[in-house]
Design a protein around this motif. Structure first.
Motif, PDB file in Angstrom:
ATOM      1  N   ILE A 259       0.880  -1.177   0.000  1.00 37.00           N
ATOM      2  CA  ILE A 259       0.000   0.000   0.000  1.00 37.00           C
ATOM      3  C   ILE A 259       0.914   1.222   0.000  1.00 37.00           C
ATOM      4  O   ILE A 259       1.522   1.556   1.016  1.00 37.00           O
ATOM      5  N   TRP A 260       1.019   1.849  -1.160  1.00 34.30           N
ATOM      6  CA  TRP A 260       2.024   2.901  -1.360  1.00 34.30           C
ATOM      7  C   TRP A 260       1.512   4.268  -0.957  1.00 34.30           C
ATOM      8  O   TRP A 260       0.355   4.601  -1.187  1.00 34.30           O
ATOM      9  N   VAL A 261       2.418   5.032  -0.351  1.00 35.01           N
ATOM     10  CA  VAL A 261       2.142   6.421   0.013  1.00 35.01           C
ATOM     11  C   VAL A 261       3.232   7.285  -0.588  1.00 35.01           C
ATOM     12  O   VAL A 261       4.407   6.896  -0.582  1.00 35.01           O
ATOM     13  N   ALA A 262       2.848   8.429  -1.101  1.00 34.71           N
ATOM     14  CA  ALA A 262       3.847   9.441  -1.471  1.00 34.71           C
ATOM     15  C   ALA A 262       3.710  10.590  -0.487  1.00 34.71           C
ATOM     16  O   ALA A 262       2.613  11.099  -0.268  1.00 34.71           O
ATOM     17  N   LYS A 263       4.841  10.943   0.128  1.00 35.68           N
ATOM     18  CA  LYS A 263       4.867  12.188   0.889  1.00 35.68           C
ATOM     19  C   LYS A 263       5.350  13.276  -0.060  1.00 35.68           C
ATOM     20  O   LYS A 263       6.349  13.082  -0.769  1.00 35.68           O
ATOM     21  N   VAL A 264       4.643  14.397  -0.085  1.00 37.70           N
ATOM     22  CA  VAL A 264       5.041  15.520  -0.938  1.00 37.70           C
ATOM     23  C   VAL A 264       5.284  16.725  -0.037  1.00 37.70           C
ATOM     24  O   VAL A 264       4.389  17.141   0.718  1.00 37.70           O
ATOM     25  N   SER A 265       6.504  17.262  -0.082  1.00 31.13           N
ATOM     26  CA  SER A 265       6.847  18.453   0.697  1.00 31.13           C
ATOM     27  C   SER A 265       8.234  18.914   0.273  1.00 31.13           C
ATOM     28  O   SER A 265       8.960  18.168  -0.390  1.00 31.13           O
ATOM     29  N   ASP A 266       8.583  20.145   0.647  1.00 32.56           N
ATOM     30  CA  ASP A 266       9.994  20.505   0.498  1.00 32.56           C
ATOM     31  C   ASP A 266      10.778  19.779   1.601  1.00 32.56           C
ATOM     32  O   ASP A 266      10.176  19.315   2.581  1.00 32.56           O
ATOM     33  N   HIS A 267      12.060  19.649   1.473  1.00 30.69           N
ATOM     34  CA  HIS A 267      12.875  18.878   2.435  1.00 30.69           C
ATOM     35  C   HIS A 267      12.164  17.568   2.773  1.00 30.69           C
ATOM     36  O   HIS A 267      11.961  17.227   3.942  1.00 30.69           O
ATOM     37  N   VAL A 268      11.768  16.836   1.730  1.00 34.17           N
ATOM     38  CA  VAL A 268      10.779  15.768   1.903  1.00 34.17           C
ATOM     39  C   VAL A 268      11.263  14.628   2.798  1.00 34.17           C
ATOM     40  O   VAL A 268      10.458  13.947   3.430  1.00 34.17           O
TER      41      VAL A 268
END
Ligand code: 0X9
Ligand code: ZN
Ligand code: CA
Ligand code: CA
Ligand code: CA
Length: 538
Positions: free
Chosen positions: A76-85
């Motif tokens: 179950i895949w998650v992408a975290k999206v942010s600067d300095h991820v």
């Protein structure tokens, strides 16, 4: 051995390895595809490839990880999206998840679209850049990958809804993941106990590995007692609706919701709906569900959690779950501004009800859930009864109210002994001191005031050895008394009193709030309580 024999042996081994590798290939599930007419939809491997490609193209903005495996072992895949991820920064977090229900494929397309907007828009769109820089956005693309793939093995579809976990001894397969969450699970005729049913709730809360994975991920976002996820949208189809909790009751504001949170839910929901043209309503207005995700997200963690039912409006026929792939682009783009709005509001979900100053400071504890308080932090407390507790208090009265059954918000407060009279004992503070300390709070500079409501009640046999105190504890452990009420030889009934204290001396520092009550020097009837503890915005 001669050279020729060695060569023959090596060849034989290579042949064997080849056979083994082929067998392994055959054992890996051949993943079904969308039919050619719907090839713009992503099946599970295509979805994974797209997520991984985004991470490869934007390694500074996207970090992909698995929160666990489905029943059949798919990640179950998650992408975290942010600067300095790759750093966990102190930024408000947002969770968007898709595909609890197998046949709701448009939701995965919506999640992939959001990933695209946030990555490709970063360099060119100032709003996208501001949000990616100042939030941590987690996207779950398919909570139910087994059902997703199974649905594609029909001709062309199976209209499958549940996961693919067998219901042992029944010959049936599947739990409705959106009835499997622990909050009031199975309470209210909003799910089925029959394993063959489309809305089967499972054998127990979180009996499905997929909901367990979501649960463990959400729990992992509690840091220093505080849930980092502020805003959540779970994507479903269809009906074009924006739904807020609760689903298990028709009551608009039941005891386990505060008036403030309800007002914020309605305001946020209406503003989302203005942006995508959907209809905003309480989820139970659609129909009653129990064990559904958003009831748990809000009830357990006080996350502003919404269900969106995506395109199309119609919700009558099976075909409504399968809009032609030509429809995808417009259907998902329609949610662009509503999604960005939701992500933006994670910074202050109370701003649409004009409560930003009071409710969006570094601390807002309505005591409806435990936000990381530690009782007796020094191990020096001496009280034998009436220790601080967080929960729903029982009223007690002797010569007037001494413990209130009321709170200043919701049903719960911080109270010395929640229960009422126990036998001959009032369940008040006895035998000495009880203290409790908050989780650490990082104060901005400048910082607003500390505010709270409290009462301290006693009978006329009280003395100045009985007290209620509030301290601010600096990071080096130094405590400063900011509020004190001492007992005196009068009958003092409980009534909520508002307090305001400047936090200027601690601007820019990490502090904890310590609250104490004592019954000293001989037994007197002592009760105290605190509710709605805030450190405001300046
Ligand atoms: O029934 C569900 O789980 C959701 N609808 S769907 O058609 N996608 O299956 C609705 C969940 C929202 N909760 C309530 N309506 N109570
Ligand atoms: Zn659904
Ligand atoms: Ca409260
Ligand atoms: Ca009490
Ligand atoms: Ca006492």
């Amino acid at each position: 051995m001669r050279k020729r024999q060695i060569a023959a042996l090596i060849l034989a081994l290579l042949f064997l390895f080849g056979l083994l590798a082929e067998a392994a290939d055959a054992a890996a599930p051949a993943e079904a595809n969308f039919p050619p007419k719907d090839s713009r939809y992503h099946n599970y491997p295509e979805m994974v490839a797209e997520i991984m490609a985004a991470q490869a193209a934007y390694p500074d903005l996207v970090s992909v990880f698995s929160i666990g495996k489905s029943y059949l072992g798919r990640d179950i895949w998650v992408a975290k999206v942010s600067d300095h991820v790759t750093t966990d920064e102190a930024e408000p977090e947002v969770l968007i998840d898709a595909l609890h229900h197998a046949r709701e494929h448009l939701t995965t397309e919506q999640a992939l679209y959001l990933l695209k907007v946030l990555t490709t828009g970063y360099a060119t769109d100032s709003l996208v850049k501001r949000l990616v820089d100042s939030r941590e956005i987690f996207i779950v693309f398919a909570l139910n990958p087994d059902g997703m793939q199974y649905d594609l093995t029909g001709s062309p579809y199976r209209a499958w809804r549940k996961n693919r976990q067998p219901n042992v001894g029944t010959g049936t397969v599947g739990t409705d993941l959106n009835r499997n969450y622990a909050y009031d699970w199975g309470c209210c005729r909003g799910s089925s106990g029959s394993p063959g049913s489309l809305t089967y709730r499972g054998r127990r809360p979180f009996s499905a590995p997929e909901t367990q994975a979501l649960r463990d991920f959400v729990q992992s976002r509690v840091i220093d007692g505080r849930q980092q996820i502020v805003m959540h949208i779970t994507l479903h189809t269809n009906g074009e609706l924006v739904l807020w909790p609760y689903g298990h009751t028709k009551t608009d504001i039941p005891a386990d919701m505060t008036r403030t949170d309800h007002a914020a839910f309605v305001a946020l929901g209406k503003r989302m709906a203005q942006r995508n043209g959907y209809k905003p309503e309480q989820s139970s207005d659609l129909y009653i569900t129990d064990g559904d995700q958003i009831d748990w997200m809000y009830g357990r963690y006080r996350i502003f959690s919404f269900t969106w039912e995506l395109y199309p409006t119609e919700h009558h026929r099976t075909s409504d779950f399968y809009p032609a792939d030509e429809r995808i682009a417009a259907a998902v783009a329609n949610n662009r501004s509503a999604l960005l709005y939701a992500i933006d509001k994670a910074d202050c979900p109370y701003s649409p009800i004009y409560q930003a100053k009071a409710d969006c400071g570094p601390l807002y504890d309505d005591f409806e859930i435990d936000r990381g308080w530690t009782r007796d932090p020094d191990g020096t407390d001496t009280a034998t009864d009436g220790l601080w507790q967080i929960g729903d208090p029982t009223a007690t009265s002797i010569l007037g109210p001494k413990q209130l059954g009321t709170t200043t918000s919701g049903r719960a407060a911080l109270v010395t002994g929640l229960a009422g009279v126990k036998g001959t004992d009032a369940n008040d503070v006895d035998g000495g001191t009880t203290t409790i300390r908050s989780a650490p709070v990082l104060l901005p500079d400048p910082v607003g005031d500390l505010t709270f409501s409290y009462y301290f009640s006693h009978r006329s046999n009280a003395t100045s050895a009985d007290w209620f105190r509030v301290w601010v504890e600096a990071q080096d452990g130094t405590r400063t008394l900011v509020r004190e009420e001492l007992g005196k030889a009068t009958d003092d009934d409980a009534r909520w009193i508002p307090v305001r204290v400047s936090m200027k001396p601690w601007a820019g520092q990490k502090v904890r709030i310590v609250i104490g009550a004592a019954d000293g020097a001989g037994d007197s009837r002592i009760e105290a309580a605190v509710d709605d503890l805030r450190i405001e915005r300046p």
